[in-house]
Write a protein that holds these residues in place. Structure first.
Motif, PDB file in Angstrom:
ATOM      1  N   SER A   1     -71.081  -1.204 -14.701  1.00  0.00           N
ATOM      2  CA  SER A   1     -69.646  -1.051 -14.985  1.00  0.00           C
ATOM      3  C   SER A   1     -68.934  -2.393 -14.917  1.00  0.00           C
ATOM      4  O   SER A   1     -68.057  -2.674 -15.736  1.00  0.00           O
ATOM      5  CB  SER A   1     -69.001  -0.045 -14.029  1.00  0.00           C
ATOM      6  OG  SER A   1     -68.843  -0.592 -12.733  1.00  0.00           O
ATOM      7  N   ARG A   2     -69.314  -3.250 -13.977  1.00  0.00           N
ATOM      8  CA  ARG A   2     -68.689  -4.569 -13.881  1.00  0.00           C
ATOM      9  C   ARG A   2     -69.067  -5.444 -15.072  1.00  0.00           C
ATOM     10  O   ARG A   2     -68.232  -6.189 -15.598  1.00  0.00           O
ATOM     11  CB  ARG A   2     -69.067  -5.254 -12.568  1.00  0.00           C
ATOM     12  CG  ARG A   2     -68.470  -4.629 -11.326  1.00  0.00           C
ATOM     13  CD  ARG A   2     -66.941  -4.592 -11.319  1.00  0.00           C
ATOM     14  NE  ARG A   2     -66.318  -5.896 -11.386  1.00  0.00           N
ATOM     15  CZ  ARG A   2     -65.752  -6.538 -10.374  1.00  0.00           C
ATOM     16  NH1 ARG A   2     -65.736  -5.984  -9.169  1.00  0.00           N
ATOM     17  NH2 ARG A   2     -65.189  -7.725 -10.547  1.00  0.00           N
ATOM     18  N   LEU A   3     -70.304  -5.354 -15.511  1.00  0.00           N
ATOM     19  CA  LEU A   3     -70.730  -6.127 -16.684  1.00  0.00           C
ATOM     20  C   LEU A   3     -70.013  -5.643 -17.937  1.00  0.00           C
ATOM     21  O   LEU A   3     -69.617  -6.440 -18.788  1.00  0.00           O
ATOM     22  CB  LEU A   3     -72.249  -6.049 -16.851  1.00  0.00           C
ATOM     23  CG  LEU A   3     -73.064  -6.772 -15.783  1.00  0.00           C
ATOM     24  CD1 LEU A   3     -74.546  -6.452 -15.945  1.00  0.00           C
ATOM     25  CD2 LEU A   3     -72.813  -8.278 -15.822  1.00  0.00           C
ATOM     26  N   ARG A   4     -69.833  -4.330 -18.045  1.00  0.00           N
ATOM     27  CA  ARG A   4     -69.111  -3.763 -19.188  1.00  0.00           C
ATOM     28  C   ARG A   4     -67.653  -4.228 -19.185  1.00  0.00           C
ATOM     29  O   ARG A   4     -67.114  -4.624 -20.223  1.00  0.00           O
ATOM     30  CB  ARG A   4     -69.194  -2.238 -19.164  1.00  0.00           C
ATOM     31  CG  ARG A   4     -68.581  -1.561 -20.392  1.00  0.00           C
ATOM     32  CD  ARG A   4     -68.806  -0.046 -20.428  1.00  0.00           C
ATOM     33  NE  ARG A   4     -68.641   0.629 -19.152  1.00  0.00           N
ATOM     34  CZ  ARG A   4     -69.643   1.051 -18.363  1.00  0.00           C
ATOM     35  NH1 ARG A   4     -70.893   0.897 -18.737  1.00  0.00           N
ATOM     36  NH2 ARG A   4     -69.398   1.649 -17.218  1.00  0.00           N
TER      37      ARG A   4
ATOM     38  N   VAL B   1     -71.489  -7.437  -3.519  1.00  0.00           N
ATOM     39  CA  VAL B   1     -71.654  -7.459  -4.981  1.00  0.00           C
ATOM     40  C   VAL B   1     -70.282  -7.432  -5.659  1.00  0.00           C
ATOM     41  O   VAL B   1     -70.042  -8.170  -6.617  1.00  0.00           O
ATOM     42  CB  VAL B   1     -72.543  -6.284  -5.456  1.00  0.00           C
ATOM     43  CG1 VAL B   1     -72.565  -6.182  -6.973  1.00  0.00           C
ATOM     44  CG2 VAL B   1     -73.955  -6.436  -4.910  1.00  0.00           C
ATOM     45  N   GLU B   2     -69.385  -6.615  -5.135  1.00  0.00           N
ATOM     46  CA  GLU B   2     -68.036  -6.536  -5.688  1.00  0.00           C
ATOM     47  C   GLU B   2     -67.338  -7.897  -5.579  1.00  0.00           C
ATOM     48  O   GLU B   2     -66.714  -8.367  -6.540  1.00  0.00           O
ATOM     49  CB  GLU B   2     -67.234  -5.468  -4.953  1.00  0.00           C
ATOM     50  CG  GLU B   2     -65.836  -5.269  -5.493  1.00  0.00           C
ATOM     51  CD  GLU B   2     -65.116  -4.107  -4.813  1.00  0.00           C
ATOM     52  OE1 GLU B   2     -64.020  -3.774  -5.294  1.00  0.00           O
ATOM     53  OE2 GLU B   2     -65.628  -3.546  -3.831  1.00  0.00           O
ATOM     54  N   ALA B   3     -67.436  -8.551  -4.423  1.00  0.00           N
ATOM     55  CA  ALA B   3     -66.819  -9.863  -4.228  1.00  0.00           C
ATOM     56  C   ALA B   3     -67.428 -10.898  -5.169  1.00  0.00           C
ATOM     57  O   ALA B   3     -66.718 -11.763  -5.699  1.00  0.00           O
ATOM     58  CB  ALA B   3     -66.982 -10.303  -2.771  1.00  0.00           C
ATOM     59  N   PHE B   4     -68.719 -10.808  -5.406  1.00  0.00           N
ATOM     60  CA  PHE B   4     -69.419 -11.709  -6.332  1.00  0.00           C
ATOM     61  C   PHE B   4     -68.805 -11.621  -7.726  1.00  0.00           C
ATOM     62  O   PHE B   4     -68.451 -12.636  -8.333  1.00  0.00           O
ATOM     63  CB  PHE B   4     -70.904 -11.314  -6.350  1.00  0.00           C
ATOM     64  CG  PHE B   4     -71.754 -12.018  -7.366  1.00  0.00           C
ATOM     65  CD1 PHE B   4     -72.059 -13.355  -7.245  1.00  0.00           C
ATOM     66  CD2 PHE B   4     -72.291 -11.315  -8.433  1.00  0.00           C
ATOM     67  CE1 PHE B   4     -72.881 -13.998  -8.170  1.00  0.00           C
ATOM     68  CE2 PHE B   4     -73.106 -11.942  -9.357  1.00  0.00           C
ATOM     69  CZ  PHE B   4     -73.404 -13.285  -9.223  1.00  0.00           C
ATOM     70  N   PHE B   5     -68.629 -10.411  -8.220  1.00  0.00           N
ATOM     71  CA  PHE B   5     -68.029 -10.229  -9.542  1.00  0.00           C
ATOM     72  C   PHE B   5     -66.557 -10.642  -9.543  1.00  0.00           C
ATOM     73  O   PHE B   5     -66.080 -11.257 -10.506  1.00  0.00           O
ATOM     74  CB  PHE B   5     -68.187  -8.792 -10.031  1.00  0.00           C
ATOM     75  CG  PHE B   5     -69.545  -8.516 -10.607  1.00  0.00           C
ATOM     76  CD1 PHE B   5     -69.869  -8.920 -11.893  1.00  0.00           C
ATOM     77  CD2 PHE B   5     -70.504  -7.850  -9.863  1.00  0.00           C
ATOM     78  CE1 PHE B   5     -71.124  -8.673 -12.430  1.00  0.00           C
ATOM     79  CE2 PHE B   5     -71.761  -7.595 -10.395  1.00  0.00           C
ATOM     80  CZ  PHE B   5     -72.067  -8.008 -11.675  1.00  0.00           C
TER      81      PHE B   5
ATOM     82  N   GLU C   1     -65.875  -6.440 -22.144  1.00  0.00           N
ATOM     83  CA  GLU C   1     -64.651  -5.987 -22.816  1.00  0.00           C
ATOM     84  C   GLU C   1     -63.536  -7.016 -22.668  1.00  0.00           C
ATOM     85  O   GLU C   1     -62.776  -7.256 -23.610  1.00  0.00           O
ATOM     86  CB  GLU C   1     -64.220  -4.626 -22.258  1.00  0.00           C
ATOM     87  CG  GLU C   1     -65.148  -3.502 -22.654  1.00  0.00           C
ATOM     88  CD  GLU C   1     -64.912  -2.206 -21.890  1.00  0.00           C
ATOM     89  OE1 GLU C   1     -64.051  -2.184 -20.962  1.00  0.00           O
ATOM     90  OE2 GLU C   1     -65.600  -1.209 -22.196  1.00  0.00           O
ATOM     91  N   LYS C   2     -63.428  -7.633 -21.506  1.00  0.00           N
ATOM     92  CA  LYS C   2     -62.410  -8.653 -21.271  1.00  0.00           C
ATOM     93  C   LYS C   2     -62.643  -9.863 -22.180  1.00  0.00           C
ATOM     94  O   LYS C   2     -61.704 -10.377 -22.785  1.00  0.00           O
ATOM     95  CB  LYS C   2     -62.430  -9.084 -19.803  1.00  0.00           C
ATOM     96  CG  LYS C   2     -61.416 -10.141 -19.445  1.00  0.00           C
ATOM     97  CD  LYS C   2     -61.518 -10.498 -17.974  1.00  0.00           C
ATOM     98  CE  LYS C   2     -60.570 -11.624 -17.610  1.00  0.00           C
ATOM     99  NZ  LYS C   2     -60.722 -12.025 -16.211  1.00  0.00           N
ATOM    100  N   ILE C   3     -63.882 -10.282 -22.295  1.00  0.00           N
ATOM    101  CA  ILE C   3     -64.214 -11.427 -23.158  1.00  0.00           C
ATOM    102  C   ILE C   3     -63.931 -11.090 -24.613  1.00  0.00           C
ATOM    103  O   ILE C   3     -63.372 -11.903 -25.353  1.00  0.00           O
ATOM    104  CB  ILE C   3     -65.683 -11.854 -22.943  1.00  0.00           C
ATOM    105  CG1 ILE C   3     -65.834 -12.481 -21.549  1.00  0.00           C
ATOM    106  CG2 ILE C   3     -66.143 -12.818 -24.029  1.00  0.00           C
ATOM    107  CD1 ILE C   3     -67.268 -12.727 -21.134  1.00  0.00           C
ATOM    108  N   ALA C   4     -64.301  -9.879 -25.044  1.00  0.00           N
ATOM    109  CA  ALA C   4     -64.050  -9.473 -26.432  1.00  0.00           C
ATOM    110  C   ALA C   4     -62.555  -9.448 -26.721  1.00  0.00           C
ATOM    111  O   ALA C   4     -62.112  -9.885 -27.793  1.00  0.00           O
ATOM    112  CB  ALA C   4     -64.667  -8.104 -26.697  1.00  0.00           C
ATOM    113  N   LYS C   5     -61.767  -8.964 -25.778  1.00  0.00           N
ATOM    114  CA  LYS C   5     -60.316  -8.913 -25.949  1.00  0.00           C
ATOM    115  C   LYS C   5     -59.734 -10.325 -26.047  1.00  0.00           C
ATOM    116  O   LYS C   5     -58.875 -10.596 -26.876  1.00  0.00           O
ATOM    117  CB  LYS C   5     -59.680  -8.155 -24.783  1.00  0.00           C
ATOM    118  CG  LYS C   5     -58.190  -7.986 -24.900  1.00  0.00           C
ATOM    119  CD  LYS C   5     -57.645  -7.184 -23.723  1.00  0.00           C
ATOM    120  CE  LYS C   5     -56.141  -7.044 -23.821  1.00  0.00           C
ATOM    121  NZ  LYS C   5     -55.602  -6.301 -22.679  1.00  0.00           N
ATOM    122  N   GLN C   6     -60.224 -11.238 -25.209  1.00  0.00           N
ATOM    123  CA  GLN C   6     -59.760 -12.623 -25.239  1.00  0.00           C
ATOM    124  C   GLN C   6     -60.108 -13.295 -26.564  1.00  0.00           C
ATOM    125  O   GLN C   6     -59.295 -14.029 -27.122  1.00  0.00           O
ATOM    126  CB  GLN C   6     -60.347 -13.417 -24.071  1.00  0.00           C
ATOM    127  CG  GLN C   6     -59.772 -13.031 -22.734  1.00  0.00           C
ATOM    128  CD  GLN C   6     -60.515 -13.661 -21.571  1.00  0.00           C
ATOM    129  OE1 GLN C   6     -61.640 -14.146 -21.702  1.00  0.00           O
ATOM    130  NE2 GLN C   6     -59.882 -13.643 -20.407  1.00  0.00           N
TER     131      GLN C   6
END
Length: 119
Positions: free
Chosen positions: A98-101, A31-35, A105-110
């Motif tokens: 947590s990964r979705l959050r 799952v981690e690798a997927f994200f 946040e990354k998209i909002a910052k961009q």
């Protein structure tokens, strides 16, 4: 439309003490690798397929519930594939959340940076 979905349960089975099982750490690593891949590629992680139960079974080893290989025979109830138990399922759900959050946040910052560059 293409939807990228991760199925970390299949392909992560093994035999242990005569039981078909999965290691929580292997499932989580997939799952981690997927994200991670979707973060690197800028694509959208569309979903995660998990086999789980709300019951306190001992079908998958590891995780916060610390199910060991020796525990498999105590509450192994599946008639087919081993499932994450209630605690392992919640642990995985919190990790996915947590990964979705982080992604949100990354998209909002961009977007914020893009808007400030436009002015």
């Amino acid at each position: 439309v293409v939807t990228w979905v991760c199925d970390p349960m299949h392909g992560n089975t093994e035999s242990c003490n005569g039981f078909k099982t999965r290691r929580y750490e292997n499932v989580r690593a997939e799952v981690e690798a997927f994200f991670d891949v979707h973060d690197q590629m800028g694509s959208v992680p569309g979903g995660v397929h998990l086999e789980m139960t709300g019951d306190n079974v001992t079908e998958c080893v590891g995780g916060g519930s610390q199910v060991s290989e020796d525990d498999l025979n105590t509450r192994y109830h599946t008639h087919c594939d081993p499932r994450l138990n209630a605690e392992q399922s919640l642990e995985m759900a919190f990790y996915v959340a947590s990964r979705l959050r982080q992604r949100k946040e990354k998209i909002a910052k961009q977007k914020k940076q893009h808007i400030s560059l436009a002015f």
